[in-house]
Design a protein around this motif. Structure first.
Motif, PDB file in Angstrom:
ATOM      1  N   HIS A   1      25.224  44.212 -25.283  1.00 35.58           N
ATOM      2  CA  HIS A   1      26.283  45.180 -25.002  1.00 35.58           C
ATOM      3  C   HIS A   1      25.701  46.574 -24.762  1.00 35.58           C
ATOM      4  N   LEU A   2      24.678  46.950 -25.559  1.00 35.57           N
ATOM      5  CA  LEU A   2      24.039  48.256 -25.346  1.00 35.57           C
ATOM      6  C   LEU A   2      23.380  48.314 -23.961  1.00 35.57           C
ATOM      7  N   LEU A   3      22.729  47.236 -23.564  1.00 36.10           N
ATOM      8  CA  LEU A   3      22.107  47.206 -22.241  1.00 36.10           C
ATOM      9  C   LEU A   3      23.149  47.340 -21.143  1.00 36.10           C
ATOM     10  N   MET A   4      24.262  46.650 -21.272  1.00 38.14           N
ATOM     11  CA  MET A   4      25.300  46.736 -20.244  1.00 38.14           C
ATOM     12  C   MET A   4      25.914  48.129 -20.196  1.00 38.14           C
ATOM     13  N   GLU A   5      26.042  48.782 -21.361  1.00 34.45           N
ATOM     14  CA  GLU A   5      26.542  50.162 -21.353  1.00 34.45           C
ATOM     15  C   GLU A   5      25.586  51.069 -20.590  1.00 34.45           C
ATOM     16  N   THR A   6      24.279  50.866 -20.808  1.00 31.40           N
ATOM     17  CA  THR A   6      23.296  51.685 -20.091  1.00 31.40           C
ATOM     18  C   THR A   6      23.372  51.444 -18.586  1.00 31.40           C
ATOM     19  N   LEU A   7      23.456  50.174 -18.189  1.00 35.45           N
ATOM     20  CA  LEU A   7      23.511  49.867 -16.757  1.00 35.45           C
ATOM     21  C   LEU A   7      24.799  50.371 -16.124  1.00 35.45           C
ATOM     22  N   ASN A   8      25.914  50.270 -16.842  1.00 37.13           N
ATOM     23  CA  ASN A   8      27.183  50.731 -16.292  1.00 37.13           C
ATOM     24  C   ASN A   8      27.223  52.253 -16.158  1.00 37.13           C
ATOM     25  N   ALA A   9      26.415  52.947 -16.974  1.00 38.46           N
ATOM     26  CA  ALA A   9      26.371  54.415 -16.895  1.00 38.46           C
ATOM     27  C   ALA A   9      25.468  54.898 -15.770  1.00 38.46           C
ATOM     28  N   THR A  10      24.798  53.961 -15.082  1.00 34.27           N
ATOM     29  CA  THR A  10      23.904  54.333 -13.991  1.00 34.27           C
ATOM     30  C   THR A  10      24.385  53.678 -12.700  1.00 34.27           C
ATOM     31  N   THR A  11      23.765  54.095 -11.597  1.00 38.31           N
ATOM     32  CA  THR A  11      24.023  53.451 -10.300  1.00 38.31           C
ATOM     33  C   THR A  11      23.005  52.342 -10.120  1.00 38.31           C
ATOM     34  N   PRO A  12      23.449  51.081 -10.029  1.00 39.02           N
ATOM     35  CA  PRO A  12      22.475  49.984  -9.987  1.00 39.02           C
ATOM     36  C   PRO A  12      21.964  49.713  -8.581  1.00 39.02           C
ATOM     37  N   HIS A  13      20.732  49.230  -8.537  1.00 35.26           N
ATOM     38  CA  HIS A  13      20.119  48.726  -7.313  1.00 35.26           C
ATOM     39  C   HIS A  13      19.494  47.382  -7.680  1.00 35.26           C
ATOM     40  N   TYR A  14      19.676  46.395  -6.827  1.00 37.62           N
ATOM     41  CA  TYR A  14      19.336  45.030  -7.201  1.00 37.62           C
ATOM     42  C   TYR A  14      18.170  44.522  -6.359  1.00 37.62           C
ATOM     43  N   VAL A  15      17.209  43.906  -7.064  1.00 41.72           N
ATOM     44  CA  VAL A  15      16.084  43.226  -6.430  1.00 41.72           C
ATOM     45  C   VAL A  15      16.043  41.816  -6.994  1.00 41.72           C
ATOM     46  N   ARG A  16      16.194  40.826  -6.117  1.00 43.72           N
ATOM     47  CA  ARG A  16      16.176  39.425  -6.531  1.00 43.72           C
ATOM     48  C   ARG A  16      14.864  38.803  -6.023  1.00 43.72           C
ATOM     49  N   CYS A  17      14.018  38.385  -6.960  1.00 45.99           N
ATOM     50  CA  CYS A  17      12.723  37.802  -6.615  1.00 45.99           C
ATOM     51  C   CYS A  17      12.862  36.283  -6.525  1.00 45.99           C
ATOM     52  N   ILE A  18      12.324  35.717  -5.454  1.00 46.66           N
ATOM     53  CA  ILE A  18      12.420  34.291  -5.191  1.00 46.66           C
ATOM     54  C   ILE A  18      11.018  33.687  -5.231  1.00 46.66           C
ATOM     55  N   LYS A  19      10.912  32.549  -5.893  1.00 48.48           N
ATOM     56  CA  LYS A  19       9.654  31.799  -5.958  1.00 48.48           C
ATOM     57  C   LYS A  19       9.689  30.732  -4.874  1.00 48.48           C
ATOM     58  N   PRO A  20       8.858  30.838  -3.814  1.00 48.23           N
ATOM     59  CA  PRO A  20       9.016  29.929  -2.670  1.00 48.23           C
ATOM     60  C   PRO A  20       8.560  28.509  -2.932  1.00 48.23           C
ATOM     61  N   ASN A  21       7.622  28.315  -3.874  1.00 51.62           N
ATOM     62  CA  ASN A  21       7.168  26.966  -4.203  1.00 51.62           C
ATOM     63  C   ASN A  21       6.579  26.992  -5.592  1.00 51.62           C
ATOM     64  N   ASP A  22       6.419  25.813  -6.184  1.00 46.79           N
ATOM     65  CA  ASP A  22       5.918  25.707  -7.555  1.00 46.79           C
ATOM     66  C   ASP A  22       4.419  25.545  -7.632  1.00 46.79           C
ATOM     67  N   PHE A  23       3.739  25.517  -6.476  1.00 46.31           N
ATOM     68  CA  PHE A  23       2.300  25.278  -6.484  1.00 46.31           C
ATOM     69  C   PHE A  23       1.498  26.517  -6.130  1.00 46.31           C
ATOM     70  N   LYS A  24       2.156  27.644  -5.980  1.00 44.58           N
ATOM     71  CA  LYS A  24       1.515  28.937  -5.712  1.00 44.58           C
ATOM     72  C   LYS A  24       0.734  28.924  -4.400  1.00 44.58           C
ATOM     73  N   PHE A  25       1.221  28.146  -3.403  1.00 44.49           N
ATOM     74  CA  PHE A  25       0.592  28.155  -2.094  1.00 44.49           C
ATOM     75  C   PHE A  25       1.079  29.367  -1.309  1.00 44.49           C
ATOM     76  N   PRO A  26       0.186  30.087  -0.640  1.00 44.67           N
ATOM     77  CA  PRO A  26       0.621  31.279   0.102  1.00 44.67           C
ATOM     78  C   PRO A  26       1.459  30.919   1.309  1.00 44.67           C
ATOM     79  N   PHE A  27       2.558  31.626   1.477  1.00 45.32           N
ATOM     80  CA  PHE A  27       3.470  31.491   2.616  1.00 45.32           C
ATOM     81  C   PHE A  27       3.843  30.021   2.856  1.00 45.32           C
TER      82      PHE A  27
END
Length: 1814
Positions: A650-676
């Motif tokens: 609840h404290l974390l949500m109060e902090t986030l609600n008191a600010t302007t949020p910007h969202y970064v969603r990180c995606i893992k493309p594969n489970d074997f750590k192969f590049p691209f």
């Protein structure tokens, strides 16, 4: 309405429409309709991309059609919301195309930045990229983490509101790296000098937090098992001042349990890997497989990770953040204690009690490390205290409860240690400056689901539900604001609200409430809690389900997916029980750090201190906890983990609600750590879990596609007829849309934009493509026919020509053949004859040679055979003799051996007879009578001896068991065993004596015999046991040998590591010294800039004084004391004195004496400063020489290092001493010259004493500059000497050590070598520390000197300002007072400096006293001189007054009135002074004012000749040269230079002014070079011009000054050009469509770009060309040199090309075929401008070559190997990376050109890269 819908469906689902169909492997597959779809059809005829036909059956219930594909123009779009069809396959395909084909990892999805981990380092995070994104709007550049950071930073500064960047994703998706780059961007952009240090500290916290908070999981080798929220604080100027970190969800259970193929936290394995270090010996660590807490996962090693090196990084990071070595060792002690605690075992007494075996080694080690009592800890690990109202009971606990209590204690200790480390990291990042605003970066992992999900996954998913709810509300709010701003009627958008799921978890009677209630029950269990859940929520809540085959699990439908949780362990983890008695034992520890971990536990309990993850977020200043009430502490301790975690969330949500949020969603493309490499299944999983698809769904529910009216008109102009185009663009768009789309609900008109429903943009694109396709077909038909006709005519003509030439060629060939045949016959005849003769000669010579060789070979063989026979006879002779001697010796030795054996046998027989006689019964009866009591006593002693032997054997066995773990203890046990063996031998001796006594007894002979037999049997048994012991000792000896070999290997490895570490440290220190040297140079440049600023300030003050001064009637003199007092701070003391000297010639005689004394005091001050600088240099040289001598003494056997440099430094010191003596002598001469003179003419300007004074002052200033250069040279040499000495020491020591180790073979030598190695390591470490300290001290001293110089500079400025307002008499007193205060401050400084060294302080005091005495003597002499001069002035004043009165008395009044005043005619020689301008000294200021300060460049350029000021100034210089007046020349040139600087400072942003003075400065400089001795200019002079050359002065120094000034003006001109052109370039060269209709605007998403259509306020190419014309005309009007104009034009074109290319590389929407055509057209216009101005040979065109090649690359074909070769040869001005990126970013022209395949990038592109590199 129904008809319209049917028509739209038919158009969209017509033949050749492309759709997406589900696929089990690729999730979605692309297909194409083979025939039109009709309503009611149940099957669709499709063709897949690989050519396979397919029948797709529609769902009979829903009859839902498969989703449509977007047109190619939208593929690879930056913003997913810009897609016409918004659904899951479109999003997945767009991400895949950008990631795989374009190598772009960032994509916008509305307000979300989707970041895909490339598993590869990319060059997109450098300083140039940061500068490119700084200040840009979020939609103007390609998606990037820097764009999100810039948006947050900009909104914080603009809206005065705190910001948050929420980074989430799976483990291994790149969350931590994204957060790190965001922080780096803030540190770079904020523009402060200290923020980089904050960023370094924040980044330095990463190794610490990763070691204690990261672990290996099945999905990631470095999985972050906690979340963190970092607040980066900014001040009012928005510069970084500090940071604060809060942590969440530490997975505490991992400390005691790890699943298969997982590890515990990294720090434990780092400790085990570093157990061999000397400082870690006391921790008694071993291999990770030895400890229970580190071996459960079965995977203690991570491939490619060296835990020992990681430990070094962790310790370095701790040191950087201020955690001292003692605290670090305390942390390691606690961690080692946790490992040993895990090895404590319990033995069950019964079902309800257990015990720890006595003297349990792991517990003993744990107690020693923790500093607690063994008995107390052993007792409370097996018991617990139960308190009732009346009594307190101590109850034993079962083995299972004891193990749980042990694990709970370990988790509790680790959690508190984690919190303590986080607290200290925050202290290091804390700033004392008040925080104005902050940007928070939340790095927390996203939604998790495993095969077995427990309490940790439940809490993580609960937190993600809260974050998703906040995200959904924010997205909905932004959509609503957009519709309201555009005044569009909107209805409530239905979006997924996960509040019911949150209520299921946290509401009253929710899952957490029921869990807390069950924890309070006395006999609560996981099963009863599960039943309560079923009874409360099953069939009542749609989001709660029960598995079919389990009664101990439940299912929750989260926003991302269904998750099944196992109830087992929920209650135990929620309680997180730690017995209070165990904590009390730890609090009573003697180890200081351990109670510190628990000291604040009772006062304030952080909301997350006992979370399942054990996370303890730090208390923030913005959220203060309420004050604790009495009695509240115990209740706080009873709060469950779920309750505390809910509060922290609840404290974390109060902090986030008191600010302007910007969202970064990180995606893992594969489970074997192969590049691209892109795995569609895993990507879709994460897209659903992170809320990206929910954003798409919300956007698709309204009007996702948005176009401005101008963009729509530009894109779809081809669909309009000429009569449809009106003046009002808005009305035109409305009319066209009403015709194209009949359903008005599919679009809405806003104030500035048109809003479209999903799919409408694709429909419009299809109509547009159809029309363009028809036009293309018609154009292609016409062009192809024309080309074929041209080709046929060309081929026919070529065929006729070829026939003619072929027939002639054949005839000539036949004639040639006949001639060659005849010649060949003749050649063959002679050739065959020659060959036969040559062959005969060869055979004859070969035969003779073979005969000679064969005969010689036979003779040599015969000789060798005879020689071997002779040698063999000799060898046989010697061998036979040797064999005979050997046989003789062997026989003799056998005879002697047989004699010895026989004699031994006879001796044994004799001994046996004697023993039989000794054992006879009769003899025993005679010797021993009546000793029964003694026999009993001896029997008891024998029993005791047997018990002792058994105990010794048990000890021996225990020692053998512990031997494998502790080698040192084994050695002590071996010694003890040897002692026991000696005791046993003594005991056997006593037994033998007892046997003899017993044998002597008469009464019990038979009993004694039987006892003797038993003793003999026991002796045999003991002998057998001793033999076994010997064999075991031999085995132990072999083990010791193996350990010795292991030690040898470790010593060798350690030596290698030491040498490598030393080399790395030396390289780092070298780099640091270079950085420090560069910093010193930058500071020196800053001081020079400050000096020039003071000079300009002085000029301003001088002008003000001139304006304020009121001239007396009858006089036109000005006060010259102003410039004389400022001689130290103007451009040059030499120039200033020369400038002020003519002014002082007209001073009244009363003011001459104080003026000369002030100059004398300033000279004295300059001399003292030189003495101080010389003394500081002397001290520094002495100190460096002492260091060099110490280093030389340490390496006795090595040759002296850098002797030549040291001799050079000593010579420099001697030279400085001699120069100091010279200065003193000159000062004495000056004093003598002043004291010996009696008349006032001596001190007048121009007098010898006065000139001596000026000469001394100029020489002193020159010597000061020379000394500064020598100081820099000496410092650089000393630093290089220090760098050279260090590596030699380390390298020689390491090589000697390796040679010694290789020579060692004995065990003792290896042990001694190991000890010596440790001592060597300590010595090296101490040397490194001392060198580091000395270096730091030197840096501190240098910084102190710089600071003192700055303070002295400020004081001098203040003194200058004060002195200007004082009369001349008061100035002397003020300067004396200043000198006294300076000496006092210097005295206090040296007292503090030498407080620790009394000898140095005493020597300093003595030197100070000597200086004071000298100053007092000089002051007395000066006082005497002043008094004498004053008396002389008074006498001369009286004489002058008397003379004037006498003259007035002799003249009558009539004569005064009647006689006119006649001018005195001075005869002079008439000469032709051509090219000279005569002026008076007092007119110099007017000359500078009219020619420079107040001159308007435009008036001179239009009405007068260009370069007029330069010519006039040069004529004035020639006149001063003719008069041979050096002071006049100096004054004029100095005033000119200062005046030009002042004008450029005031009007430096005006291009016309800067260009005018650049032209005149260069012209004036060329005149000086042509007429003052520059050979390169004078050789082209005419005789007449040579007559006008300067005859008296060589102005080489002033030519250099003017040259530097011209360079500065040129650089300022380029800056002005760049500032004017910068806003025009991108808009005019890239965004504006010079050729209308070639390219249309692409549809945009929520991230709006700047419009590419030329509005009223935008720049076009014509704007750039008009500006270039303006620049060129101004420079030509000012008469600028043509070569200089070419250079300026070249610089302008370079700026245009570089800015355009950089923006092209950073904007994917600009990389298209049509944009390449626009760029080439724009470049051709620029080239045309160059031709018009005759500037093609200026090199400006070559600067545009990279841009031209980039435009050609966008248009060239990219299919075959030939295309790759063509690109290689064409793009020679571009780098490989630039070619690669442009090829990847390139879009097809419209919809008809080809797309290059991935094969083109893989095969031919390698060849292209090789060619480009070569």
């Amino acid at each position: 309405m129904l008809l319209v819908c049917v028509c739209a469906v038919r158009v969209e689902w017509a033949a050749y429409a492309r759709v997406w169909i589900p696929d089990p492997e690729e999730v979605w597959k692309s297909a194409e309709l083979l025939k039109d779809y009709k309503p009611g059809d149940k099957v669709l005829q499709l063709r897949l991309e690989e050519g396979k036909d397919l029948e797709y059956c529609l769902d009979p219930k829903t009859k839902e059609l498969p989703p449509l594909r977007n047109p190619d123009i939208l593929v690879g779009e930056n913003d997913l919301t810009a897609l016409s069809y918004l659904h899951e396959p479109a999003v997945l395909h767009n991400l895949k195309v950008r990631f795989i084909d374009s190598k772009l990892i960032y994509t916008y999805c509305g307000i979300v930045l989707v970041a895909i981990n490339p598993y590869e380092q990319l060059p997109i995070y450098g300083e140039d990229i940061i500068n490119a994104y700084s200040g840009q709007n979020m939609g103007d550049m390609d998606p990037h983490i820097f764009a999100v950071a810039e948006e947050a930073y900009k909104q914080m500064a603009r809206d005065e509101r705190n910001q948050s960047i929420i980074v989430s994703g799976e483990s291994g998706a790149g969350k931590t790296v994204s957060a790190k780059y965001a922080m780096r961007y803030f540190a770079t952009v904020s523009g402060s000098a200290s923020e980089a240090n904050v960023e370094e500290k924040v980044l330095a916290s990463n190794p610490i937090m990763e070691s204690i908070g990261n672990a290996k999981t099945t999905r990631n080798d470095n999985s972050s098992r906690f979340g963190k929220y970092i607040e980066i604080g900014f001040d009012k100027r928005y510069r970084i001042i500090g940071a604060n970190m809060r942590t969440y969800l530490l997975e505490k259970s991992r400390v005691v349990f790890q699943a298969e193929e997982e590890r515990n936290y990294h720090i434990f394995y780092q400790l085990c890997a570093s157990a061999a270090l000397p400082e870690f010996k006391t921790l008694r660590l071993g291999n990770a497989n030895y400890f229970h807490y580190t071996k459960q996962g079965g995977s203690p090693v991570i491939d490619g990770v060296d835990d020992a090196k990681e430990m070094v990084n962790t310790r370095q990071a701790c040191t950087l953040l201020g955690i001292s070595d003692s605290y670090q060792m305390g942390i390691f002690r606690i961690l080692a204690g946790i490992l040993h605690l895990g090895n404590v075992e319990f033995a069950s007494r019964d079902s309800d009690s257990c015990a720890i075996p006595p003297k349990n080694d792991p517990l003993t080690i744990f107690c020693d490390l923790m500093g607690v009592e063994y008995e107390e800890m052993a007792h409370w690990l097996c018991h617990r205290k139960l308190a009732t109202a009346t009594e307190t009971y101590i109850k034993p606990i079962s083995k299972l409860h004891a193990i749980n209590a042990r694990d709970a204690l370990a988790k509790h200790i680790y959690a508190n240690l984690f919190n303590w480390i986080v607290d200290h990291v925050n202290k290091a990042l804390h700033s004392t400056v008040k925080q104005h605003s902050f940007i928070g970066v939340l790095d927390i992992y996203g939604f998790e689901t495993f095969e077995i999900n427990s309490f940790e996954q439940f809490c993580i998913n609960y937190a993600n539900e809260k974050l998703q709810q906040q995200f959904n509300m924010h997205v909905f709010k932004l959509e609503q604001e957009e519709y309201m701003k555009e005044q569009i009627p909107w209805t409530l958008i239905d979006f997924y609200d996960n509040q019911p799921c949150i209520n299921l978890i946290e509401a009253k009677m929710g899952i957490l409430d029921l869990l807390d209630e069950e924890c309070k029950m006395p006999k609560g269990s996981d099963d009863t809690w599960a039943q309560k859940l079923y009874n409360t929520h099953l069939n009542k809540c749609a989001l709660f389900e029960k598995p079919r085959l389990s009664n101990k699990a439940f299912i929750i439908k989260h926003f991302a997916d269904k998750v099944e949780y196992q109830c087992e362990g929920f209650l135990e983890k929620n309680k997180d029980t730690v017995y209070e008695e165990q904590i009390k034992v730890l609090k009573s520890s003697k180890f200081k750090l351990l109670p510190e971990l628990f000291q604040d536990e009772e006062k304030v309990l952080s909301p997350t201190s006992a979370t399942p993850s054990g996370r303890v977020p730090l208390s923030r200043t913005a959220v203060k906890p309420a004050k604790a009430r009495p009695g509240q502490t115990s209740k706080e301790h009873k709060k469950t983990v779920g309750h505390q975690f809910r509060n922290s969330l609840h404290l974390l949500m109060e902090t986030l609600n008191a600010t302007t949020p910007h969202y970064v969603r990180c995606i893992k493309p594969n489970d074997f750590k192969f590049p691209f490499t892109f795995d569609e299944k895993r990507a879709v999983q994460q897209l659903r879990a992170c809320g990206v698809l929910e954003t798409i769904r919300i956007s698709a529910a309204g009007f996702p596609s948005r176009w401005t009216y101008q963009e729509f008109f530009s894109r779809y102009r081809v669909l309009m007829k000429q009569r449809d185009v009106l003046g009002d663009r808005k009305q035109t768009c409305k009319n066209v849309l009403e015709k194209l789309i009949l359903d008005k609900d599919k679009y809405q008109f806003g104030k500035t934009k048109i809003f479209f429903r999903a799919g409408q943009v694709a429909y419009l694109e299809k109509i547009r493509a159809d029309k363009l396709r028809a036009a293309c077909i018609r154009i292609q038909k016409t062009i192809r026919g024309w080309l074929m006709r041209k080709k046929y005519v060309r081929m026919r003509k070529a065929a006729i020509t070829i026939q003619r030439y072929v027939r002639g060629y054949q005839a000539r060939c036949y004639a040639t053949f006949l001639r060659r045949t005849r010649a060949a016959i003749t050649i063959q005849k002679f050739q065959r004859m020659y060959v036969v003769r040559k062959r005969y000669q060869c055979m004859r010579d070969a035969t003779i040679a073979l005969q000679a060789l064969l005969r010689g070979y036979m003779a040599r063989n015969k000789y060798q055979m005879m020689l071997r026979e002779h040698k063999s006879i000799i060898i046989q002779k010697h061998v036979r003799g040797w064999l005979a001697r050997v046989h003789y010796r062997r026989t003799l030795k056998a005879i002697v051996y047989l004699q010895c054996c026989y004699r031994r046998m006879m001796a044994k027989r004799e001994l046996k007879k004697l023993k039989i006689e000794a054992r006879s019964v009769e003899r025993y009866k005679k010797l021993h009578i009546g000793l029964e009591n003694k026999i009993m006593q001896l029997q008891r002693k024998i029993d005791e001896q047997n018990k002792e032997y058994k105990s010794l054997l048990e000890k021996l066995n225990s020692l053998e068991i512990t031997y494998s773990t502790e080698t040192e203890r084994l050695r002590s046990d071996v010694e003890r065993l040897r002692m026991s063996e000696e005791e046993a031998k003594n005991a056997t001796n006593r037994v033998l004596s007892l046997q003899e006594e017993i044998a002597k007894l008469r009464k019990e002979l038979h009993q004694t015999q039987s006892e003797k037999k038993t003793i003999e049997e026991w002796a045999d048994k003991y002998k057998h046991e001793t033999e076994q012991l010997v064999s075991e000792l031999k085995d132990q000896n072999t083990l010791l040998k193996t350990e010795k070999e292991e030690l040898n290997r470790r010593i060798h490895d350690q030596a290698k590591e030491i040498t490598e570490a030393m080399e790395k440290k030396l390289v780092e220190e070298t780099k640091q010294l270079e950085l420090d040297l560069n910093d010193e140079r930058l500071r020196y440049q800053n001081l020079l800039n400050e000096f020039s600023r003071l000079e300009e300030r002085y000029d301003d003050l001088k002008d003000e004084m001139n304006l304020m001064s009121i001239p007396k009637p009858g006089h036109k003199r000005t006060d010259s004391t102003h410039s004389s007092n400022e001689s130290e701070y103007t451009f040059s003391s030499e120039i200033t004195e020369a400038e002020d000297l003519p002014l002082r010639m007209e001073e009244p005689s009363e003011k001459k004496a104080p003026l000369d004394m002030s100059l004398f005091l300033k000279l004295q001050k300059r001399v003292t400063e030189l003495e101080q600088e010389k003394q500081s240099l002397q001290d520094e040289l002495d100190r460096k020489e002492e260091q060099a001598l110490r280093a030389k003494a340490k390496e006795e056997e090595r040759p002296p290092i850098r002797g030549a440099e040291l001799e050079y430094e000593s010579l420099k010191r001697q030279e400085l001493e001699s120069e100091n003596k010279k200065l003193k002598n000159e000062l004495n001469e000056l004093q003598k010259a002043l004291t010996e003179t009696r008349s006032p003419e001596v001190t007048a300007p121009g007098a010898p004493a006065y000139r001596v004074l000026l000469d001394q002052l100029t020489s002193v200033s020159e010597e000061l500059e020379v000394r500064k250069e020598e100081v820099l040279i000496l410092r650089s040499q000393l630093v290089s000497q220090k760098e050279a000495i260090q590596p030699k020491n380390t390298m020689t020591d390491s090589t000697i050590l390796l040679e010694d180790v290789q020579k060692m073979k004995d065990k003792g030598e290896i042990a001694q070598a190991y000890i010596g190695l440790k001592e060597t390591n300590r010595l090296l470490e101490s040397q490194l520390q001392s060198q580091k300290k000395s270096h730091e001290n030197e840096l501190e001293s240098l910084r102190g000197e710089i600071q003192s110089l700055k303070e002295e500079n400020n004081r001098q400025q203040q003194l200058l300002a004060q002195n200007l307002q004082l009369p001349p008499e008061a100035r002397i007193e003020a300067s004396l007072q200043h000198e006294i205060t300076r000496l006092t401050n210097e005295n206090l400084f040296y007292e503090e400096l030498y407080a620790d060294d009394p000898k140095k302080y005493q020597s300093y005091r003595i030197s100070l006293y000597k200086r004071m005495i000298d100053l007092m003597e000089q002051l007395e002499k000066q006082d005497k001189t002043v008094r004498k001069l004053k008396k002389q002035l008074k006498v001369f004043a009286k004489k002058i007054g008397e003379l004037e009165v006498g003259q007035m008395e002799n003249i009558s009044p009539g004569q005064i009135i009647d006689e006119p005043i006649r001018p005195v005619n001075i005869p002079r020689k008439e000469k032709d002074f051509q090219g000279m301008l005569e002026y008076k000294k007092e007119d110099e200021q007017k000359l500078v004012k009219n020619l420079i300060l107040e001159l308007k460049p435009r008036g001179v350029a239009v009405n007068l000749i260009p370069g007029l000021p330069a010519y006039i100034l040069f004529m004035c210089v020639r006149h001063a040269d003719y008069l041979n007046d050096d002071q006049k020349v100096r004054s004029l040139l100095t005033s000119t230079i200062n005046g030009i600087k002042k004008v450029l400072k005031k009007r430096g942003d005006d291009f016309e002014t800067v260009s005018f003075w650049l032209s005149n400065t260069c012209r004036f400089l060329h005149c000086l070079k042509q007429y003052s001795g520059e050979e390169g200019f004078m050789k082209h002079n005419t005789p007449r011009q040579n007559e006008h050359c300067l005859t008296n002065f060589d102005l080489a120094e002033y030519r250099q000054v003017l040259s530097d000034l011209a360079i500065q003006i040129y650089q300022q001109l380029v800056r002005v050009l760049e500032n004017i052109l910068q806003p025009m370039i991108v808009s005019g060269m890239l965004e504006h469509e010079t050729i209308q209709g070639v390219s249309g605007v692409k549809p945009t998403g929520l991230r709006k770009r700047t419009s590419s259509i030329a509005d009223e306020g935008t720049y076009t190419l014509d704007s750039i060309i008009r500006q270039l014309n303006s620049f060129h005309s101004v420079m030509c009007q000012h008469g600028m040199d043509p070569e200089l104009i070419k250079q300026v034009v070249k610089q302008m074109f370079y700026i245009i090309g570089a800015v355009t290319l950089n923006n092209l590389l950073l904007r994917k929407d600009m990389c298209s075929w049509s944009k390449g055509m626009q760029i080439r057209y724009n470049v051709s216009q620029l080239e045309e401008w160059l031709r018009d101005k005759n500037l093609m040979n200026s090199g400006a065109k070559e600067t545009l070559e990279p841009l031209i090649q980039a435009a050609q690359l966008l248009q060239v074909k990219k299919k075959t190997d030939e295309d790759a070769e063509a690109i290689c040869s064409m793009c020679n001005a571009l780098t490989t990376a630039q070619v690669t990126k442009l090829s990847l970013l390139g879009l097809p022209a419209l919809q008809f050109s080809h797309k290059f395949s991935l094969w083109f990038l893989i095969i031919p592109f390698r060849r292209m890269e090789h060619l480009l590199v070569c």
